[in-house]
Design a protein around this motif. Sequence first.
Motif, PDB file in Angstrom:
ATOM      1  N   GLY A 166      -9.447   1.919  -4.685  1.00 28.78           N
ATOM      2  CA  GLY A 166     -10.287   2.788  -5.521  1.00 28.78           C
ATOM      3  C   GLY A 166      -9.996   4.268  -5.328  1.00 28.78           C
ATOM      4  O   GLY A 166     -10.414   5.081  -6.154  1.00 28.78           O
ATOM      5  N   GLY A 167      -9.273   4.609  -4.252  1.00 24.91           N
ATOM      6  CA  GLY A 167      -8.986   6.033  -3.995  1.00 24.91           C
ATOM      7  C   GLY A 167      -7.664   6.515  -4.569  1.00 24.91           C
ATOM      8  O   GLY A 167      -7.333   7.701  -4.498  1.00 24.91           O
ATOM      9  N   LEU A 168      -6.891   5.610  -5.184  1.00 25.76           N
ATOM     10  CA  LEU A 168      -5.554   5.999  -5.671  1.00 25.76           C
ATOM     11  C   LEU A 168      -5.636   7.029  -6.793  1.00 25.76           C
ATOM     12  O   LEU A 168      -4.791   7.930  -6.876  1.00 25.76           O
ATOM     13  CB  LEU A 168      -4.782   4.758  -6.130  1.00 25.76           C
ATOM     14  CG  LEU A 168      -4.251   3.860  -5.006  1.00 25.76           C
ATOM     15  CD1 LEU A 168      -3.790   2.515  -5.584  1.00 25.76           C
ATOM     16  CD2 LEU A 168      -3.121   4.537  -4.239  1.00 25.76           C
ATOM     17  N   ALA A 169      -6.649   6.906  -7.646  1.00 25.75           N
ATOM     18  CA  ALA A 169      -6.764   7.863  -8.768  1.00 25.75           C
ATOM     19  C   ALA A 169      -6.963   9.282  -8.226  1.00 25.75           C
ATOM     20  O   ALA A 169      -6.403  10.254  -8.744  1.00 25.75           O
ATOM     21  CB  ALA A 169      -7.926   7.469  -9.667  1.00 25.75           C
ATOM     22  N   ARG A 170      -7.747   9.397  -7.158  1.00 22.61           N
ATOM     23  CA  ARG A 170      -7.981  10.733  -6.582  1.00 22.61           C
ATOM     24  C   ARG A 170      -6.685  11.276  -5.967  1.00 22.61           C
ATOM     25  O   ARG A 170      -6.366  12.453  -6.114  1.00 22.61           O
ATOM     26  CB  ARG A 170      -9.088  10.664  -5.528  1.00 22.61           C
ATOM     27  CG  ARG A 170      -9.522  12.021  -4.977  1.00 22.61           C
ATOM     28  CD  ARG A 170     -10.833  11.964  -4.230  1.00 22.61           C
ATOM     29  NE  ARG A 170     -11.929  11.396  -5.035  1.00 22.61           N
ATOM     30  CZ  ARG A 170     -12.557  12.054  -6.009  1.00 22.61           C
ATOM     31  NH1 ARG A 170     -12.176  13.277  -6.342  1.00 22.61           N
ATOM     32  NH2 ARG A 170     -13.542  11.493  -6.674  1.00 22.61           N
ATOM     33  N   ILE A 171      -5.923  10.413  -5.323  1.00 19.87           N
ATOM     34  CA  ILE A 171      -4.628  10.830  -4.754  1.00 19.87           C
ATOM     35  C   ILE A 171      -3.725  11.365  -5.872  1.00 19.87           C
ATOM     36  O   ILE A 171      -3.128  12.439  -5.760  1.00 19.87           O
ATOM     37  CB  ILE A 171      -3.949   9.645  -4.023  1.00 19.87           C
ATOM     38  CG1 ILE A 171      -4.720   9.291  -2.747  1.00 19.87           C
ATOM     39  CG2 ILE A 171      -2.486   9.954  -3.718  1.00 19.87           C
ATOM     40  CD1 ILE A 171      -4.229   8.029  -2.049  1.00 19.87           C
ATOM     41  N   ALA A 172      -3.699  10.640  -6.995  1.00 22.85           N
ATOM     42  CA  ALA A 172      -2.863  11.071  -8.122  1.00 22.85           C
ATOM     43  C   ALA A 172      -3.348  12.401  -8.677  1.00 22.85           C
ATOM     44  O   ALA A 172      -2.582  13.330  -8.921  1.00 22.85           O
ATOM     45  CB  ALA A 172      -2.886   9.997  -9.214  1.00 22.85           C
ATOM     46  N   LYS A 173      -4.670  12.513  -8.815  1.00 24.00           N
ATOM     47  CA  LYS A 173      -5.268  13.746  -9.372  1.00 24.00           C
ATOM     48  C   LYS A 173      -4.924  14.934  -8.484  1.00 24.00           C
ATOM     49  O   LYS A 173      -4.509  15.992  -8.961  1.00 24.00           O
ATOM     50  CB  LYS A 173      -6.782  13.557  -9.448  1.00 24.00           C
ATOM     51  CG  LYS A 173      -7.536  14.748 -10.027  1.00 24.00           C
ATOM     52  CD  LYS A 173      -7.691  14.638 -11.504  1.00 24.00           C
ATOM     53  CE  LYS A 173      -8.476  15.828 -12.061  1.00 24.00           C
ATOM     54  NZ  LYS A 173      -8.539  15.796 -13.532  1.00 24.00           N
ATOM     55  N   GLN A 174      -5.079  14.739  -7.178  1.00 24.05           N
ATOM     56  CA  GLN A 174      -4.819  15.844  -6.235  1.00 24.05           C
ATOM     57  C   GLN A 174      -3.341  16.217  -6.226  1.00 24.05           C
ATOM     58  O   GLN A 174      -2.979  17.342  -5.916  1.00 24.05           O
ATOM     59  CB  GLN A 174      -5.298  15.459  -4.829  1.00 24.05           C
ATOM     60  CG  GLN A 174      -6.822  15.533  -4.706  1.00 24.05           C
ATOM     61  CD  GLN A 174      -7.369  14.802  -3.473  1.00 24.05           C
ATOM     62  OE1 GLN A 174      -6.632  14.126  -2.764  1.00 24.05           O
ATOM     63  NE2 GLN A 174      -8.666  14.933  -3.250  1.00 24.05           N
ATOM     64  N   ALA A 175      -2.494  15.279  -6.636  1.00 23.09           N
ATOM     65  CA  ALA A 175      -1.056  15.578  -6.672  1.00 23.09           C
ATOM     66  C   ALA A 175      -0.657  16.156  -8.024  1.00 23.09           C
ATOM     67  O   ALA A 175       0.524  16.419  -8.268  1.00 23.09           O
ATOM     68  CB  ALA A 175      -0.257  14.308  -6.397  1.00 23.09           C
TER      69      ALA A 175
ATOM     70  N   TRP B 228       0.833  -1.210   0.000  1.00 28.07           N
ATOM     71  CA  TRP B 228       0.000   0.000   0.000  1.00 28.07           C
ATOM     72  C   TRP B 228       0.868   1.261   0.000  1.00 28.07           C
ATOM     73  O   TRP B 228       0.620   2.193  -0.763  1.00 28.07           O
ATOM     74  CB  TRP B 228      -0.961   0.015   1.183  1.00 28.07           C
ATOM     75  CG  TRP B 228      -1.700   1.309   1.254  1.00 28.07           C
ATOM     76  CD1 TRP B 228      -1.539   2.286   2.188  1.00 28.07           C
ATOM     77  CD2 TRP B 228      -2.618   1.825   0.280  1.00 28.07           C
ATOM     78  NE1 TRP B 228      -2.329   3.374   1.866  1.00 28.07           N
ATOM     79  CE2 TRP B 228      -2.997   3.122   0.712  1.00 28.07           C
ATOM     80  CE3 TRP B 228      -3.167   1.309  -0.911  1.00 28.07           C
ATOM     81  CZ2 TRP B 228      -3.896   3.903  -0.010  1.00 28.07           C
ATOM     82  CZ3 TRP B 228      -4.064   2.091  -1.630  1.00 28.07           C
ATOM     83  CH2 TRP B 228      -4.419   3.367  -1.176  1.00 28.07           C
ATOM     84  N   LEU B 229       1.932   1.244   0.791  1.00 33.30           N
ATOM     85  CA  LEU B 229       2.814   2.430   0.834  1.00 33.30           C
ATOM     86  C   LEU B 229       3.437   2.675  -0.540  1.00 33.30           C
ATOM     87  O   LEU B 229       3.513   3.806  -1.007  1.00 33.30           O
ATOM     88  CB  LEU B 229       3.904   2.248   1.901  1.00 33.30           C
ATOM     89  CG  LEU B 229       3.408   2.303   3.348  1.00 33.30           C
ATOM     90  CD1 LEU B 229       4.530   1.929   4.328  1.00 33.30           C
ATOM     91  CD2 LEU B 229       2.842   3.686   3.675  1.00 33.30           C
ATOM     92  N   ALA B 230       3.842   1.598  -1.212  1.00 34.63           N
ATOM     93  CA  ALA B 230       4.444   1.757  -2.545  1.00 34.63           C
ATOM     94  C   ALA B 230       3.407   2.290  -3.535  1.00 34.63           C
ATOM     95  O   ALA B 230       3.698   3.164  -4.364  1.00 34.63           O
ATOM     96  CB  ALA B 230       4.986   0.408  -3.023  1.00 34.63           C
ATOM     97  N   ALA B 231       2.186   1.807  -3.422  1.00 34.01           N
ATOM     98  CA  ALA B 231       1.124   2.251  -4.340  1.00 34.01           C
ATOM     99  C   ALA B 231       0.797   3.719  -4.114  1.00 34.01           C
ATOM    100  O   ALA B 231       0.662   4.515  -5.056  1.00 34.01           O
ATOM    101  CB  ALA B 231      -0.124   1.397  -4.144  1.00 34.01           C
ATOM    102  N   GLU B 232       0.710   4.109  -2.864  1.00 34.47           N
ATOM    103  CA  GLU B 232       0.388   5.507  -2.528  1.00 34.47           C
ATOM    104  C   GLU B 232       1.513   6.437  -3.004  1.00 34.47           C
ATOM    105  O   GLU B 232       1.270   7.481  -3.604  1.00 34.47           O
ATOM    106  CB  GLU B 232       0.233   5.613  -1.010  1.00 34.47           C
ATOM    107  CG  GLU B 232      -0.837   6.564  -0.576  1.00 34.47           C
ATOM    108  CD  GLU B 232      -0.945   6.634   0.947  1.00 34.47           C
ATOM    109  OE1 GLU B 232      -0.038   6.157   1.656  1.00 34.47           O
ATOM    110  OE2 GLU B 232      -1.954   7.174   1.408  1.00 34.47           O
ATOM    111  N   GLU B 233       2.755   6.007  -2.795  1.00 32.94           N
ATOM    112  CA  GLU B 233       3.906   6.826  -3.228  1.00 32.94           C
ATOM    113  C   GLU B 233       3.893   6.981  -4.741  1.00 32.94           C
ATOM    114  O   GLU B 233       4.088   8.073  -5.283  1.00 32.94           O
ATOM    115  CB  GLU B 233       5.208   6.135  -2.773  1.00 32.94           C
ATOM    116  CG  GLU B 233       6.463   6.980  -2.943  1.00 32.94           C
ATOM    117  CD  GLU B 233       7.066   6.852  -4.346  1.00 32.94           C
ATOM    118  OE1 GLU B 233       6.808   5.822  -5.016  1.00 32.94           O
ATOM    119  OE2 GLU B 233       7.737   7.803  -4.775  1.00 32.94           O
TER     120      GLU B 233
END
Length: 240
Positions: A194-203, A168-173
């Motif tokens: 399912g929330g990884l796309a939003r994390i990427a978008k916000q970054a 999970w840490l690697a995916a989030e990073e």
Amino acid sequence: MRITQARQWLRSARRIAVLTGAGISAESGIPTFRGPGGLWRSFRPEDLATPEAFASDPVLVWEWYDWRRGLIAKAEPNAGHLALVELEERAPAFDLITQNVDGLHRRAGSKNVICLHGDIWTLRCTVCSRARESFQVPLDPRPPRCTCGGLERPGVVWFGESLPSAAWLAAEEAARNCDSFLVVGTSAVVMPAGGLARIAKQAGAKVIEVNAGETQLSPMADAALRGPAGTILPELLALP
Ligand code: APR
């Protein structure tokens, strides 16, 4: 044309992160969980892929997983999997995050695969926690037993269980630091993946979705490419 724009974003990206779901393996003959032609009999994954279901009926849960292992054993990676191998070779930096447990990305040749939900070919003892790979299809005996005598479970993440923390840490990073986030064949209803796309978008990443249908991610995508992954992904790479 969105695919032209998406192609450009991928070409100019210094770092690409990809998230895949069951949809990328659909054209390999492996049913998805929630789509049309979804999974096994009348059961929902939420009814079978849980520690409670396994505790109350390990035989039924193993029947489901043995059936899936049998399907996957006969499946081959498809053009979508192979296009992601090519993308990994081209990109300066690349992370492939998958929710799938079928192992088809590795069989296709992908190198850097982050498996968020485990691996259907791994068995883990519920007594001594020993993990082992078994490609035996069908399983015999079923349910399988550890050498310590303990009942073995599938080495996958069930509802209500936490993801492997390193994965999970690697995916989030990867989602936080990519320029383009390509999300393929997932309904994005299961969290936290399912929330990884939003994390990427916000970054600040460009989010490119490849899916046969509309999902709850589609409105957020910078490019929502509709169609089967086995067709769209090679087009996205302008592969012949
Ligand atoms: N090409 C692209 N997308 C496709 C294709 C295809 N050929 N066929 C189906 N799809 C899409 C569907 O439109 C749907 O959005 O794939 C998605 C599959 O969604 P799900 O069945 O919900 O699978 P997934 O998103 O991977 O499920 C997440 O739920 O049951 C748990 O742990 C399990 O990892 C799984 C998680």
